[in-house]
Write a protein that holds these residues in place. Structure first.
Motif, PDB file in Angstrom:
ATOM      1  N   CYS A 147      -5.409   3.284  -5.489  1.00 33.18           N
ATOM      2  CA  CYS A 147      -3.979   3.624  -5.378  1.00 33.18           C
ATOM      3  C   CYS A 147      -3.078   2.520  -5.949  1.00 33.18           C
ATOM      4  CB  CYS A 147      -3.564   3.809  -3.925  1.00 33.18           C
ATOM      5  SG  CYS A 147      -4.283   5.212  -3.095  1.00 33.18           S
ATOM      6  N   CYS A 166      -6.008  -0.844  -1.609  1.00 29.86           N
ATOM      7  CA  CYS A 166      -6.823   0.230  -2.161  1.00 29.86           C
ATOM      8  C   CYS A 166      -6.715   0.092  -3.672  1.00 29.86           C
ATOM      9  CB  CYS A 166      -6.317   1.607  -1.721  1.00 29.86           C
ATOM     10  SG  CYS A 166      -7.143   2.920  -2.656  1.00 29.86           S
ATOM     11  N   TRP A 212       0.841  -1.206   0.000  1.00 32.44           N
ATOM     12  CA  TRP A 212       0.000   0.000   0.000  1.00 32.44           C
ATOM     13  C   TRP A 212       0.880   1.262   0.000  1.00 32.44           C
ATOM     14  CZ3 TRP A 212      -0.428   4.155   3.335  1.00 32.44           C
ATOM     15  CH2 TRP A 212      -1.472   5.058   3.038  1.00 32.44           C
ATOM     16  N   CYS A 269      -9.385   4.593   2.337  1.00 32.28           N
ATOM     17  CA  CYS A 269      -7.925   4.630   2.160  1.00 32.28           C
ATOM     18  C   CYS A 269      -7.417   5.956   2.723  1.00 32.28           C
ATOM     19  CB  CYS A 269      -7.605   4.529   0.671  1.00 32.28           C
ATOM     20  SG  CYS A 269      -5.893   4.941   0.250  1.00 32.28           S
ATOM     21  N   CYS A 302      -6.392   8.265  -0.427  1.00 31.78           N
ATOM     22  CA  CYS A 302      -7.301   8.760  -1.475  1.00 31.78           C
ATOM     23  C   CYS A 302      -8.778   8.717  -1.086  1.00 31.78           C
ATOM     24  CB  CYS A 302      -7.089   7.984  -2.771  1.00 31.78           C
ATOM     25  SG  CYS A 302      -7.816   6.342  -2.737  1.00 31.78           S
TER      26      CYS A 302
END
Ligand SMILES: [Zn+2]
Length: 284
Positions: free
Chosen positions: A271, A268, A181, A248, A251
């Motif tokens: 992303c 996510c 992530w 997230c 975002c």
């Protein structure tokens, strides 16, 4: 399941508590299958009278260095943890091994699921354990170039590769998801396809996820404790792991759970796209 930060904290807390202690005897053992080597009789006999010289970690293995060249190792697996009891305390039903010291204190190995394992190793056995594991991601030799060659020599999906202990040691499901992530890379990308910028981001992100775990005392989802019996707090700082439907932090899109190599994986999808060179096709 304890990963590098958790096992490192067990090693550090045990170091403060038992270096210099002398083992009197194994006084309780109700789950002989946890001893992988040597035989149960040899395990009991060889531990008697040993002095604890040092405590360390290799991958997810805890290493307790004894005199006479022996090393007592533990793998905590799903739910194992170790505590040092300062007073005479009877083991509960989840304690499967008790080692008593000459000063009266006791080492308890707790394990609800009974997947934890121990080995008493001579120098040859210790070398074999070392050689069975890959690079340590917080050591100086884990450079961007080192990661680059590990990724490019393999045509593997990224997440299973990060979990492969023979390639990089100590990363499990939590820190793999958090690292990917941070790096904004999809766990199903093929390792050899990453460009230089992505490799550098992944390198930085692996270290960032592990260092965050370390500075928060590790992650306690169910059972993890250090040897003082203290839980970690890193679970309060997860960005994606176990945060399905939460936004997230980068975002605002909802975190999703997908399955990668039979492991629940948190991403996510906004992303971390599967095809970052072609965003349009990834979203249609
Ligand atoms: Zn996002």
């Amino acid at each position: 399941m304890p990963e590098l930060p958790e096992v490192e904290h067990v090693a550090r807390s045990l170091h403060k508590q038992i270096v210099g202690a002398h083992i009197a005897a194994v006084t309780y053992l109700d789950w002989e299958r946890m001893i992988e080597t040597p035989s149960v009789d040899q395990f009991r006999k060889l531990l008697q009278g040993r002095t604890i010289q040092n405590i360390g970690r290799r991958a997810k293995w805890l290493l307790i260095t004894l005199d006479e060249g022996w090393t007592l190792t533990f793998h905590l697996r799903m739910s194992g943890y170790i505590t040092i009891q300062d007073t005479i305390a009877p083991p509960d039903k989840y304690v499967h091994l008790v080692i008593e010291f000459t000063d009266g204190r006791q080492l308890f190995f707790h394990d609800i699921r009974k997947f934890g394992r121990t080995r008493l190793l001579d120098p040859v056995g210790l070398r074999e354990l070392d050689q069975a594991h890959g690079i340590e991601p917080l050591e100086d030799d884990f450079t961007v170039d080192a990661l680059s060659s590990l990724l490019r020599n393999r045509q593997a999906r990224l997440k299973p590769l990060l979990l492969d202990q023979t390639v990089i040691a100590g990363i499990g499901n939590i820190y793999a998801d958090e690292a990917l992530w941070h790096a904004q890379i999809h766990p199903l990308r093929t390792s050899s396809d990453l460009n230089d910028d992505e490799v550098a981001r992944l390198h930085n992100s692996i270290r960032k996820a592990l260092q965050t775990g370390l500075s928060n005392g590790g992650s306690t989802l169910r059972n993890y404790r250090n040897s003082y019996g203290e839980q970690g707090t890193n679970q309060d700082h997860f960005h994606v792991y176990a945060r399905i439907t939460h936004p997230c932090p980068r975002c605002g899109h909802s975190i999703e759970r997908i399955t990668v190599g039979q492991r629940g994986t948190h991403i996510c999808a906004h992303c971390q796209t599967l095809n970052p060179q072609n965003e349009r096709s990834a979203t249609t």
